[in-house]
Design an enzyme around this catalytic site. Structure first.
Site, PDB file in Angstrom:
ATOM      1  N   GLU A   1       0.841  -1.203   0.000  1.00  0.00           N
ATOM      2  CA  GLU A   1       0.000   0.000   0.000  1.00  0.00           C
ATOM      3  C   GLU A   1       0.877   1.255   0.000  1.00  0.00           C
ATOM      4  O   GLU A   1       1.861   1.350   0.742  1.00  0.00           O
ATOM      5  CB  GLU A   1      -0.883  -0.021   1.250  1.00  0.00           C
ATOM      6  CG  GLU A   1      -1.750   1.202   1.455  1.00  0.00           C
ATOM      7  CD  GLU A   1      -2.553   1.134   2.750  1.00  0.00           C
ATOM      8  OE1 GLU A   1      -3.473   1.953   2.906  1.00  0.00           O
ATOM      9  OE2 GLU A   1      -2.250   0.258   3.601  1.00  0.00           O
TER      10      GLU A   1
ATOM     11  N   LYS B   1      -9.170   2.199  -2.380  1.00  0.00           N
ATOM     12  CA  LYS B   1      -9.409   1.570  -1.074  1.00  0.00           C
ATOM     13  C   LYS B   1     -10.816   1.902  -0.598  1.00  0.00           C
ATOM     14  O   LYS B   1     -11.245   3.062  -0.641  1.00  0.00           O
ATOM     15  CB  LYS B   1      -8.367   2.072  -0.066  1.00  0.00           C
ATOM     16  CG  LYS B   1      -8.385   1.372   1.286  1.00  0.00           C
ATOM     17  CD  LYS B   1      -7.213   1.850   2.143  1.00  0.00           C
ATOM     18  CE  LYS B   1      -7.110   1.107   3.469  1.00  0.00           C
ATOM     19  NZ  LYS B   1      -5.939   1.540   4.252  1.00  0.00           N
TER      20      LYS B   1
ATOM     21  N   CYS C   1      -5.245  -3.240   2.291  1.00  0.00           N
ATOM     22  CA  CYS C   1      -5.095  -3.305   3.752  1.00  0.00           C
ATOM     23  C   CYS C   1      -6.417  -3.504   4.480  1.00  0.00           C
ATOM     24  O   CYS C   1      -6.948  -4.602   4.536  1.00  0.00           O
ATOM     25  CB  CYS C   1      -4.358  -2.066   4.259  1.00  0.00           C
ATOM     26  SG  CYS C   1      -3.531  -2.316   5.853  1.00  0.00           S
TER      27      CYS C   1
END
Length: 595
Positions: free
Chosen positions: A41, A116, A152
């Site tokens: 990330e 994300k 994540c």
């Protein structure tokens, strides 16, 4: 298809270097026959970039670096790179100006972005400050294989595993509905003790529940107070670990996806650590090593008192930077015991580090003379004791300024919690190496370090047939030695009691009543709670400390200084407990003993 996991250690904001590291990993991946490369990330800028993201020129430079990287990548390789993308609709729909994104690079250009979806705002995370959440499931097709893309936190919302949902959506479930063949997760997940076991257990549950392989690529390295352990891994459909990369090291490994079996095959599986002490040791060594390197330092110094805290910090520094780059400074006062000096010198000899000694007795007398007229008629006490610590802090900072060495603070978490430290004295420094290590863990680490079978990192070797930490350092009663016969337990509960109370109060959010119900003395509990609350102003002025627990006194700790809620509320609870003798204890007077 061969999928490469690149476990990288970016420097925040160093876009050219970070891009070069990705390019180097891409070339290694191609040499091993990889078709797809995964990077962590925000791998292009490093995580967490924090308020650098508010600077438009930084965001623009990242976009330029991304396109240059795409141009230079070797042909035949697709690469997923962590970056940001501007929210072009922000002026119409509102929201945040950026997305936390993954860019798919292939054939010399940026093919597309994936955003994300779940943005954490707890502990050290503050992603809602910068990013707009993505609204749709992310996947792409490469060589007829459908690859789901998550970032994540996107994998940390399985309601079956946690028993609840922290967000309204579960991205991995959405990808399962879409029928992806494999899910990849690009992470920058900070280290805490035991977290890798949680990650593997959680993703095993997801792999089995949704019957799909998961490949997890995590960042490594130290960035300010955060340490990233890497420990990237892959699971097959049965939830079995088929690949694991080394912890706390850069690494690159290949995971092969079998199109016929629709699963990942067994590959290289790095071992896990044998103990928490070994895990913590490697984390602290890496954290110190990267903090000094990324801040432009090559040498460090610290005060060597002959105590266990400074001994552990000296050992960590030696392992991280090499003995030639560590200076130990002895500053005995008239109250310092002979064994403190001899223990410090024995430690330095074992480590092979240089030392210098300043006796501060005359400086103490000079302060006494200067303050004599103003202090006339008062009793010698806390103020005079603290002058000793501040003399030492000034001497250490003078050396740091003169030679450009980074000063390491040696206070532990137990002391930081209750304020058993001196502002502008032993709290002086640029990094608090063990500020998140409780005192009982300090002892445990030193015993582990002395074990003859303990493996040490970075080629550091123990002295032949010797313990690193002198045994007397471990067995003697801890003391600040600011007055004759002083020991820590004059002012504090025994450390095993103190640390258990602090764990319950700080990490487990237990009330005073709950802590007492666990078997602790009500008066001691009340006293510790008050000390923790009243020491907030000190912690706010402390140097950054390396985080190894779920609740550290760093960027994730956001307590007010001017507040009486903790003291008043918990005191109220204590007064309503049966058999409490709180009224007989004057918290303010007891607190005055804490330097």
């Amino acid at each position: 298809m061969k999928i490469a996991i690149a476990q990288l250690n970016p420097t925040i904001g160093d876009l050219p270097k970070n891009a070069q590291n990705i390019l180097d990993a891409a070339r290694r991946a191609v040499a091993q026959g990889a078709r797809l490369l995964l990077t962590p990330e925000l791998s292009l800028c490093g995580y967490p970039p924090r308020d650098l993201l508010l600077n438009p020129s930084f965001v623009q430079s990242m976009d330029v670096a991304l396109h240059l990287l795409a141009r230079d990548l070797p042909p035949g390789l697709a690469v997923l790179v962590g970056t940001v993308e501007e929210n072009l609709k922000v002026h119409v729909t509102g929201g945040k100006p950026l997305f936390n994104s993954i860019a798919l690079l292939e054939k010399g250009c940026v093919q597309r972005f994936f955003h994300k979806r779940l943005l954490p705002t707890y502990d050290v995370f503050d992603e809602n400050r910068y990013f707009e959440p993505g609204l749709q499931a992310n996947y792409f097709t490469l060589d007829n294989i459908n690859i789901g893309v998550t970032i994540c936190e996107d994998l940390w919302n399985d309601e079956e595993f946690w028993g609840k949902r922290s967000y309204t959506t579960n991205p991995i479930a959405d990808l399962a509905i879409l029928g992806v063949d494999v899910t990849v997760n690009l992470s920058a997940s900070p280290y805490t003790v035991g977290k890798q076991g949680l990650r593997e257990t959680m993703l095993k549950h997801g792999a089995v529940r949704f019957h799909q392989p998961i490949i997890y690529a995590n960042q490594i390295g130290g960035n300010d107070d955060l340490i990233f352990d890497g420990s990237s891994f892959a699971l097959n459909r049965q939830g079995e670990i088929v690949c694991r990369l080394r912890a706390f090291e850069t690494d690159l490994q290949i995971v092969e996806f079998d199109e016929l079996r629709q699963d990942v095959q067994m590959g290289s599986v790095a071992p896990i650590y044998d103990s928490e002490d070994e895990e913590i040791w490697h984390a602290l060594v890496l954290g110190l090593q990267d903090y000094t390197r990324k801040c432009g330092f090559s040498k460090v110094l610290l005060g060597l008192s002959g105590g266990i805290d400074s001994s552990l910090v000296a050992a960590i520094a030696t392992a991280a930077l090499g003995k030639e780059n560590v200076l130990g400074v002895l500053m005995p006062s008239p109250y310092s015991s002979d064994h403190s000096i001899s223990d410090a010198l024995a430690l330095a000899k074992n480590l092979g580090i240089k030392t210098t000694t300043f006796r501060i007795g005359e400086l103490m007398q000079d302060y006494d003379k200067t303050l004599a007229e103003l202090f006339v008629g008062t009793e010698s006490g806390l103020a005079e004791e603290n002058i000793q610590a501040r003399i030492r802090g000034n001497l250490l900072m003078a050396i740091s300024n003169k030679f450009g060495n980074l000063l390491l603070s040696t206070g532990n978490k137990s002391e930081m919690a209750v304020g058993y430290s001196t502002l502008y004295g032993d709290m002086s420094g640029g990094l608090a190496v063990i500020a998140d290590v409780p005192k009982t863990r300090v002892y445990s680490l030193c015993r582990w370090l002395n074990n003859p079978h303990t493996p040490l990192p970075y080629g550091w070797r123990k002295p032949a047939s010797k313990e690193i930490i002198p045994q007397n350092v471990i067995t003697k009663a801890p003391s600040a030695e600011l007055k004759p016969g002083q020991v820590d337990q004059d002012s504090l509960p025994a450390y095993d009691i103190l640390d258990d109370i602090l764990q319950r109060l700080i990490n487990n959010y237990q009330s005073a009543a709950q802590i007492v119900a666990a078997g602790h003395d009500p008066v001691v509990v009340a006293r510790v709670i008050q000390m923790v609350a009243r020491a907030e102003f000190k912690r706010r002025q402390a140097p950054p400390g390396l985080k190894i627990t779920d609740r550290a006194f760093g960027t994730g700790w956001r307590m007010p200084i001017a507040s009486n809620w903790v003291v008043v509320n918990n005191t109220y609870q204590m007064k309503n407990l049966p058999n409490s003798s709180l009224a007989s204890w004057d918290g303010k007077n007891a607190q005055s003993q804490i330097k």
